[in-house]
Enzyme design. Sequence first.
Site, PDB file in Angstrom:
ATOM      1  N   HIS A   1       0.939  -0.912  -0.008  1.00 14.26           N
ATOM      2  CA  HIS A   1      -0.275   0.048   0.217  1.00 14.26           C
ATOM      3  C   HIS A   1       0.639   0.970  -0.060  1.00 14.26           C
ATOM      4  O   HIS A   1       0.420   2.181  -0.160  1.00 14.26           O
ATOM      5  CB  HIS A   1      -1.445   0.446   1.061  1.00 14.26           C
ATOM      6  CG  HIS A   1      -0.557   0.255   2.223  1.00 14.26           C
ATOM      7  ND1 HIS A   1      -0.471  -0.347   3.383  1.00 14.26           N
ATOM      8  CD2 HIS A   1      -0.201   1.368   3.009  1.00 14.26           C
ATOM      9  CE1 HIS A   1       0.502  -0.143   4.136  1.00 14.26           C
ATOM     10  NE2 HIS A   1       0.544   1.406   4.394  1.00 14.26           N
TER      11      HIS A   1
ATOM     12  N   ASP B   1       0.384  -7.299   1.125  1.00 15.05           N
ATOM     13  CA  ASP B   1       1.018  -6.296   1.506  1.00 15.05           C
ATOM     14  C   ASP B   1       1.904  -6.107   1.716  1.00 15.05           C
ATOM     15  O   ASP B   1       2.461  -5.216   2.082  1.00 15.05           O
ATOM     16  CB  ASP B   1       0.174  -5.586   3.215  1.00 15.05           C
ATOM     17  CG  ASP B   1       0.483  -4.239   3.061  1.00 15.05           C
ATOM     18  OD1 ASP B   1       0.179  -3.043   1.815  1.00 15.05           O
ATOM     19  OD2 ASP B   1      -0.295  -3.268   3.851  1.00 15.05           O
TER      20      ASP B   1
ATOM     21  N   SER C   1       4.607   2.583   8.019  1.00 10.69           N
ATOM     22  CA  SER C   1       4.486   1.640   7.116  1.00 10.69           C
ATOM     23  C   SER C   1       5.582   1.270   6.078  1.00 10.69           C
ATOM     24  O   SER C   1       5.684   2.150   5.954  1.00 10.69           O
ATOM     25  CB  SER C   1       3.367   1.781   6.200  1.00 10.69           C
ATOM     26  OG  SER C   1       2.033   1.905   6.391  1.00 10.69           O
TER      27      SER C   1
END
Length: 353
Positions: free
Chosen positions: A88, A118, A197
């Site tokens: 993402h 992911d 992230s």
Amino acid sequence: MLLAAVASLLLLQPVPAAAPRTVTPRGDLAADEKATIDLFRNARDSVVFISTSRRVADVWTRNVYSVPKGSGSGLVWDEAGHVITNYHVIEGASGAQVQLADGRQFNATLVGASPQHDLAVLKIGGVGFKAPGRVPIGTSANLQVGQNIFAIGNPFGLDWTLTKGIVSALDRSLPSENGPDIRHLIQTDAAINPGNSGGPLLDSAGRLIGINTAIYSPSGASAGISFAVPVDTVMRVVPQLIANGRYAQPVLGVESDEELNERLKRLSGINGVFVLGINPGSSAQRAGLVPATRSMRGVVPGDVITALNGKPVSRFGDLLARLDDFQAGETVELTVQRNGTTRKLSLALDSAD
């Protein structure tokens, strides 16, 4: 007048110099503080700052511009310059730039991605590229709730930030609307915010145990619940992404739909995955699974998968995620129900390729 005179006299009085405060010696740092400092110093050079961009066209001039899209974190994986991050982080981007802790910057190319985990792999460097030190690899199989964990990343663009917490829970799942659930996630209470992230989650020995991927927060900022993709998943997926550019998931060859599945569950009272279609030549077809059919009265259920290797499944995403624990060619046992009769079937898994 009298008050003014008194005030003037006070202002003329000499002000005594402020006495300097004495610095109290601190003494040695605590052992756990020293360990944390060493952990950060040893891991920092392997963590990267990722900024992404996308191309937009000016409809008037027809010129194409590159505009900033977002930012995140990543980890140098090997000496060849592969960098792992979250899918993402780079989703929807047309370009990515990677900055190392020593200040070097590189335009990155996308090697491969697995949205269902992911995870994504970028490539930086070229001839003569020298990668910084790499974080040692740990395992997520023996993690315990309560043990210390450390996260390094770039929250809100504040580069190379260290946060600390504990393992709050294990084997969490995040549902996905369009594919398999993201399973086996590590839940922590470390302060994770947008920009973290793709950064590493480390244990107290400085080993990689996960890749920070998501937070649970109504406000979008840290609320004490964050999740990381476990390193055992990373170790299974990343080598395939580097070698083939994609992850080949083991499959049964059945098709379903989450919305219709929920409707059929409510109407029938059966908690499972309704087989709505079967791919020709798949292991599901060879095993004789029967899909649902449509009639004038609506959908007539066929086989309903209620368990995989004895573990119940109730959503298609849950079934796909459980299949991900195996490899193509391995045999699994399905518990299947049809017309009130339950039976068990053994199927050899196919590859998504």
